[in-house]
Design a protein around this motif. Sequence first.
Motif, PDB file in Angstrom:
ATOM      1  N   PHE A 348      24.227  17.168  14.691  1.00  0.00           N
ATOM      2  CA  PHE A 348      25.289  17.273  15.687  1.00  0.00           C
ATOM      3  C   PHE A 348      26.533  16.489  15.289  1.00  0.00           C
ATOM      4  O   PHE A 348      27.379  16.204  16.136  1.00  0.00           O
ATOM      5  N   SER A 349      26.645  16.136  14.023  1.00  0.00           N
ATOM      6  CA  SER A 349      27.816  15.379  13.589  1.00  0.00           C
ATOM      7  C   SER A 349      29.099  16.196  13.704  1.00  0.00           C
ATOM      8  O   SER A 349      30.194  15.630  13.788  1.00  0.00           O
ATOM      9  N   GLY A 350      28.983  17.515  13.702  1.00  0.00           N
ATOM     10  CA  GLY A 350      30.167  18.361  13.846  1.00  0.00           C
ATOM     11  C   GLY A 350      30.285  18.993  15.210  1.00  0.00           C
ATOM     12  O   GLY A 350      31.184  19.802  15.442  1.00  0.00           O
ATOM     13  N   GLY A 351      29.381  18.676  16.140  1.00  0.00           N
ATOM     14  CA  GLY A 351      29.417  19.285  17.467  1.00  0.00           C
ATOM     15  C   GLY A 351      28.213  20.179  17.688  1.00  0.00           C
ATOM     16  O   GLY A 351      27.236  20.159  16.925  1.00  0.00           O
ATOM     17  N   GLY A 371      31.155  15.233  22.346  1.00  0.00           N
ATOM     18  CA  GLY A 371      30.713  15.885  23.568  1.00  0.00           C
ATOM     19  C   GLY A 371      31.824  16.486  24.393  1.00  0.00           C
ATOM     20  O   GLY A 371      31.598  16.891  25.540  1.00  0.00           O
ATOM     21  N   ASN A 372      33.056  16.570  23.840  1.00  0.00           N
ATOM     22  CA  ASN A 372      34.182  17.143  24.572  1.00  0.00           C
ATOM     23  C   ASN A 372      34.176  18.661  24.440  1.00  0.00           C
ATOM     24  O   ASN A 372      34.112  19.191  23.322  1.00  0.00           O
ATOM     25  N   VAL A 465      16.422  22.441  25.052  1.00  0.00           N
ATOM     26  CA  VAL A 465      16.450  21.280  25.932  1.00  0.00           C
ATOM     27  C   VAL A 465      15.959  21.685  27.313  1.00  0.00           C
ATOM     28  O   VAL A 465      15.940  22.860  27.670  1.00  0.00           O
ATOM     29  N   ASN A 466      15.585  20.673  28.089  1.00  0.00           N
ATOM     30  CA  ASN A 466      15.171  20.893  29.470  1.00  0.00           C
ATOM     31  C   ASN A 466      16.376  21.366  30.297  1.00  0.00           C
ATOM     32  O   ASN A 466      17.422  20.718  30.285  1.00  0.00           O
ATOM     33  N   PRO A 467      16.254  22.481  31.024  1.00  0.00           N
ATOM     34  CA  PRO A 467      17.418  22.998  31.761  1.00  0.00           C
ATOM     35  C   PRO A 467      17.649  22.338  33.115  1.00  0.00           C
ATOM     36  O   PRO A 467      18.510  22.793  33.870  1.00  0.00           O
ATOM     37  N   ALA A 468      16.936  21.268  33.436  1.00  0.00           N
ATOM     38  CA  ALA A 468      17.019  20.673  34.765  1.00  0.00           C
ATOM     39  C   ALA A 468      18.439  20.233  35.099  1.00  0.00           C
ATOM     40  O   ALA A 468      19.065  19.483  34.341  1.00  0.00           O
ATOM     41  N   TYR A 469      18.950  20.719  36.223  1.00  0.00           N
ATOM     42  CA  TYR A 469      20.229  20.302  36.811  1.00  0.00           C
ATOM     43  C   TYR A 469      21.440  20.590  35.928  1.00  0.00           C
ATOM     44  O   TYR A 469      22.515  20.021  36.140  1.00  0.00           O
ATOM     45  N   THR A 470      21.303  21.464  34.947  1.00  0.00           N
ATOM     46  CA  THR A 470      22.465  21.770  34.100  1.00  0.00           C
ATOM     47  C   THR A 470      23.566  22.475  34.892  1.00  0.00           C
ATOM     48  O   THR A 470      24.755  22.261  34.630  1.00  0.00           O
ATOM     49  N   SER A 471      23.183  23.301  35.863  1.00  0.00           N
ATOM     50  CA  SER A 471      24.196  24.038  36.639  1.00  0.00           C
ATOM     51  C   SER A 471      25.012  23.099  37.517  1.00  0.00           C
ATOM     52  O   SER A 471      26.250  23.161  37.530  1.00  0.00           O
ATOM     53  N   ILE A 472      24.347  22.226  38.261  1.00  0.00           N
ATOM     54  CA  ILE A 472      25.083  21.335  39.154  1.00  0.00           C
ATOM     55  C   ILE A 472      25.901  20.322  38.364  1.00  0.00           C
ATOM     56  O   ILE A 472      27.029  19.974  38.749  1.00  0.00           O
ATOM     57  N   ILE A 473      25.378  19.848  37.238  1.00  0.00           N
ATOM     58  CA  ILE A 473      26.151  18.917  36.410  1.00  0.00           C
ATOM     59  C   ILE A 473      27.403  19.604  35.878  1.00  0.00           C
ATOM     60  O   ILE A 473      28.504  19.031  35.878  1.00  0.00           O
ATOM     61  N   GLY A 474      27.252  20.864  35.432  1.00  0.00           N
ATOM     62  CA  GLY A 474      28.405  21.594  34.937  1.00  0.00           C
ATOM     63  C   GLY A 474      29.433  21.848  36.029  1.00  0.00           C
ATOM     64  O   GLY A 474      30.648  21.721  35.796  1.00  0.00           O
ATOM     65  N   ARG A 475      28.977  22.206  37.221  1.00  0.00           N
ATOM     66  CA  ARG A 475      29.909  22.444  38.330  1.00  0.00           C
ATOM     67  C   ARG A 475      30.722  21.186  38.642  1.00  0.00           C
ATOM     68  O   ARG A 475      31.938  21.242  38.827  1.00  0.00           O
ATOM     69  N   VAL A 476      30.028  20.055  38.731  1.00  0.00           N
ATOM     70  CA  VAL A 476      30.679  18.826  39.188  1.00  0.00           C
ATOM     71  C   VAL A 476      31.577  18.229  38.109  1.00  0.00           C
ATOM     72  O   VAL A 476      32.712  17.819  38.385  1.00  0.00           O
ATOM     73  N   LYS A 477      31.106  18.173  36.875  1.00  0.00           N
ATOM     74  CA  LYS A 477      31.802  17.400  35.853  1.00  0.00           C
ATOM     75  C   LYS A 477      32.775  18.214  35.001  1.00  0.00           C
ATOM     76  O   LYS A 477      33.751  17.652  34.482  1.00  0.00           O
ATOM     77  N   PHE A 478      32.537  19.525  34.817  1.00  0.00           N
ATOM     78  CA  PHE A 478      33.327  20.252  33.818  1.00  0.00           C
ATOM     79  C   PHE A 478      34.032  21.498  34.347  1.00  0.00           C
ATOM     80  O   PHE A 478      35.046  21.888  33.786  1.00  0.00           O
ATOM     81  N   VAL A 492      28.198  23.796  28.519  1.00  0.00           N
ATOM     82  CA  VAL A 492      28.671  22.486  28.045  1.00  0.00           C
ATOM     83  C   VAL A 492      27.606  21.420  28.298  1.00  0.00           C
ATOM     84  O   VAL A 492      27.300  20.593  27.428  1.00  0.00           O
ATOM     85  N   THR A 493      27.017  21.446  29.484  1.00  0.00           N
ATOM     86  CA  THR A 493      25.977  20.465  29.824  1.00  0.00           C
ATOM     87  C   THR A 493      24.778  20.584  28.902  1.00  0.00           C
ATOM     88  O   THR A 493      24.201  19.577  28.475  1.00  0.00           O
ATOM     89  N   ILE A 494      24.386  21.823  28.594  1.00  0.00           N
ATOM     90  CA  ILE A 494      23.237  22.056  27.710  1.00  0.00           C
ATOM     91  C   ILE A 494      23.504  21.461  26.325  1.00  0.00           C
ATOM     92  O   ILE A 494      22.644  20.794  25.734  1.00  0.00           O
ATOM     93  N   ALA A 495      24.708  21.708  25.792  1.00  0.00           N
ATOM     94  CA  ALA A 495      25.042  21.173  24.467  1.00  0.00           C
ATOM     95  C   ALA A 495      25.080  19.644  24.492  1.00  0.00           C
ATOM     96  O   ALA A 495      24.559  18.976  23.591  1.00  0.00           O
ATOM     97  N   ARG A 496      25.665  19.065  25.525  1.00  0.00           N
ATOM     98  CA  ARG A 496      25.774  17.606  25.605  1.00  0.00           C
ATOM     99  C   ARG A 496      24.402  16.954  25.756  1.00  0.00           C
ATOM    100  O   ARG A 496      24.171  15.864  25.241  1.00  0.00           O
ATOM    101  N   ARG A 497      23.483  17.613  26.451  1.00  0.00           N
ATOM    102  CA  ARG A 497      22.148  17.031  26.626  1.00  0.00           C
ATOM    103  C   ARG A 497      21.435  16.900  25.296  1.00  0.00           C
ATOM    104  O   ARG A 497      20.750  15.894  25.055  1.00  0.00           O
ATOM    105  N   ALA A 498      21.567  17.902  24.427  1.00  0.00           N
ATOM    106  CA  ALA A 498      20.932  17.815  23.114  1.00  0.00           C
ATOM    107  C   ALA A 498      21.547  16.701  22.282  1.00  0.00           C
ATOM    108  O   ALA A 498      20.873  16.120  21.418  1.00  0.00           O
ATOM    109  N   MET A 499      22.821  16.402  22.520  1.00  0.00           N
ATOM    110  CA  MET A 499      23.516  15.366  21.775  1.00  0.00           C
ATOM    111  C   MET A 499      23.350  13.988  22.408  1.00  0.00           C
ATOM    112  O   MET A 499      23.977  13.026  21.959  1.00  0.00           O
TER     113      MET A 499
END
Length: 625
Positions: A348-351, A371-372, A465-478, A492-499
Motif C-alpha cells: 500500500f505504499s502507493g495507495g 488514505g486521502n 477486509v471486514n465490511p462492518a460499518y463501512t457504509s455509515i463511516i463513508g456517509r459521515v466522513k467522506f 474509500v472506507t474499505i480501502a482505508r481499512r486495509a491500510m
Amino acid sequence: MIRTFETRLDLRKGDGPSLARVLNQYADLMSRAERLLLAKLKAGRVWTGDLKVSFYQHLGLSSTHLDMAYRQLQAKLKAVGELASDRVKQLTGKIASKHTDIGRKEKALAKAVAERSKLPEELRILEAKVAKWRASLATVKASMHEKHLFVLKQHLDQWHARTAAAASISRRIHALRAALHQHKRRLGILEHRKSEAQRQAADPTMCFGSRKLFRAQFALAENGYGDVDDWRKDWSASRSAQMTIDGNASKESGNQFARLRRRDDGLYDLELRLPKALAHLATRSFKFAGYEVDCVDFHALSFNHGDEVIQQAIEAKRPVTVKFRRDPTSWRVSVSVDDKIDPVVVDFSGGALGVDLNAGHVSAALVDADGNPVESFTFPCVTYGRSADQTKNAIRKAAAQIAALAKRLGVAVVSEKLDFAKKKSALKGSDDARYARMLSSFAYSAFDAALASACLRGGVGHRRVNPAYTSIIGRVKFAGRYGLSVHEAASVTIARRAMSCSERLPRSNDGTVTVPTNGSVHVTLDLPVRNGSRHVWTEWNGLNKEYQKKALAARGSSGRRSRPGRRPKTSSGRSGEQLHGHSAVVGRSRQKPLQSRDPGVGRVPGKGSWNESRHQVGNSRFNRS
C-alpha cells in the motif's frame, strides 16, 4: 489456481454425426457406472478392489475408468452434502425468525382477548346508565330536560364506541388467530425441510437427471410430453449429458484417455481413447505397450485465450482434465489446468483501490498512500433480469476492468469479505426493493471469485477486509466532504481499512454531523462522546442505529420511502436495454477527480481542519484532473 477454458465442437458436417454418437454413448456408459456405484455404496458396500472387480469388466470399462467414475461421484455427493449443510443454516435462521413471529402474534392475541373480556362488563354498565338517563327524561322537569338529554347522548356515544371497539377487537382476534395458524403451518414446513436437509447433509444422495424431470413423468401433459416415450428420451439424455476425463500428470499430455496435441497452426487436436465397450465406434486403432488402443479424433480445437496456458501445463507435465458437456445444439469441451501463479505481495505504499459492490454497478475509489481519496470510478454490472450466463459475463467483465485499472494505477485492490448468506437473511427487514433484488439474483460469491482471479492473473495485489460499518463511516466522513455518493464513500472506507487508517469519529463544534441518505434527503446525527476504552466500532454502531432511525423517518416524511414492488427509475443504454442507476453509463466506467470541500466536518474558519493535512489532494501524484 484452477483455470478452465471451453470450446464448442462443430459436429454437423463430415464425421461430426458419428463423433456425436461416440460422445453420447461414452457419456451414457460413464453415467451408468456412477449410478451403479451409487447403488452399491448405498446398499452398504465399501469401495475396495473387490467392488471394482465385481462389475467394471461387465460394463466394458477399465479399472481406471471406474476410478474416475468413483471420484466424480464422491465429488458430486460432497457438493450435495455441502449445499444441504448451507440449507440447514438458512432454515435454522428462518425457524428462529418464525418462532419470534409466533411469539409476537401470541402476545398480541392474548392482549386482544384480555381487552375483549373486559368489554361485556363495561357495556353492561353503560347500558344501565343509558337506561337510567333515558327513564329520567320522562320524569325530569322541563328546565332540566336538555341537560339530561345531553348526558344521555354522551353515554350513548360511549356505548356505541365500546360496541364498535368490541367488533374491532373481535375482527382483530380472528385475524390474529388466522395469521397464527398460518405461521405455525409455515413453521411445520420449515422444520420438515430442515430435517430433510439434515438427513441429506449426513447421508447425501442424488437423482441423476434431476428430481424435477423425474417427477414430470407423473404429469406428462402438464410438462409438454405426448406420451411416456417422449419423456423417457429426455430422461435418458439428461442423465448422460456430461462426462469428465480426469487428468494424470504421469501420462502424455497430462491425461491418459483425452490427449491434446498442439498443431503447427496453433490449434489443438484431441485424441479420445475409447473403453472396450465402445471399441466398435473407433475411427482408428494402434498398438501401445502391447495393447490395442481404439480412439477417435477431434481436430482444430481453439480455446480462445487459453491456448498458451494449456500448452504451458502440458509442457510442465501437469494434469489436464477434459470435460465434455452436451448442450441443446452440440457438445462443449472444457479443459481445466492448474495455472500456478504466485500471488502478488500486497503493498500500500502507493495507495489502494477500494471496491464496493452495489445493485447495478460496482463503485471504486482510489486513495493515496496517506488514505486521502483522489478519484472515484463506477463500473456497470447489471444482473437483474439476466440469465446465468449473462450475469456471469457481466461480473467477469467488471472484475477484469477493476483489475486492469488497478494495474494501470500501480495499486492493490481491496474488497469486502462477502457473506451472501448473512446478507440474504437480512432481506426480511429491508424496504429497498432494488437491494433485495440484488441479493436475490446477484452472485455475490461469483463476484468475489472473479475479482480474486482477475487480480491474480493481472499481477495485482488483492486483500479482503471486514465490511462492518463501512457504509455509515463513508456517509459521515467522506460523502459530504468530497462530494461522493454513499457507495463511493464506502469504497474509500474499505480501502482505508486495509491500510490501517484511523476510523475515529470526526470532530464537530456543535457535536452533530449532517449526512446524506440514499436519496436527496440529509439527516443530522448527534455524535457520541468519544470513549477510548471501547472499540471505535462500538461508537459507529450507536451512530448507525441513530442514522437508521432518522433516515427512515426522513424518507417517510419526504415521500421518498421505497415501496415494495415499485420499479426503480431506469435509463436506456446504447443497446436499448433498460439499465438501473449508475449502470446507465454503458461500455466505460465513470471517473471523477475529487477535491475537498470547505469548510468540511469539524473545520473552524480561519483555523484549518483537525486533519487538514491528510485531505489535501491538489498536489497528490494521483490527481489526474
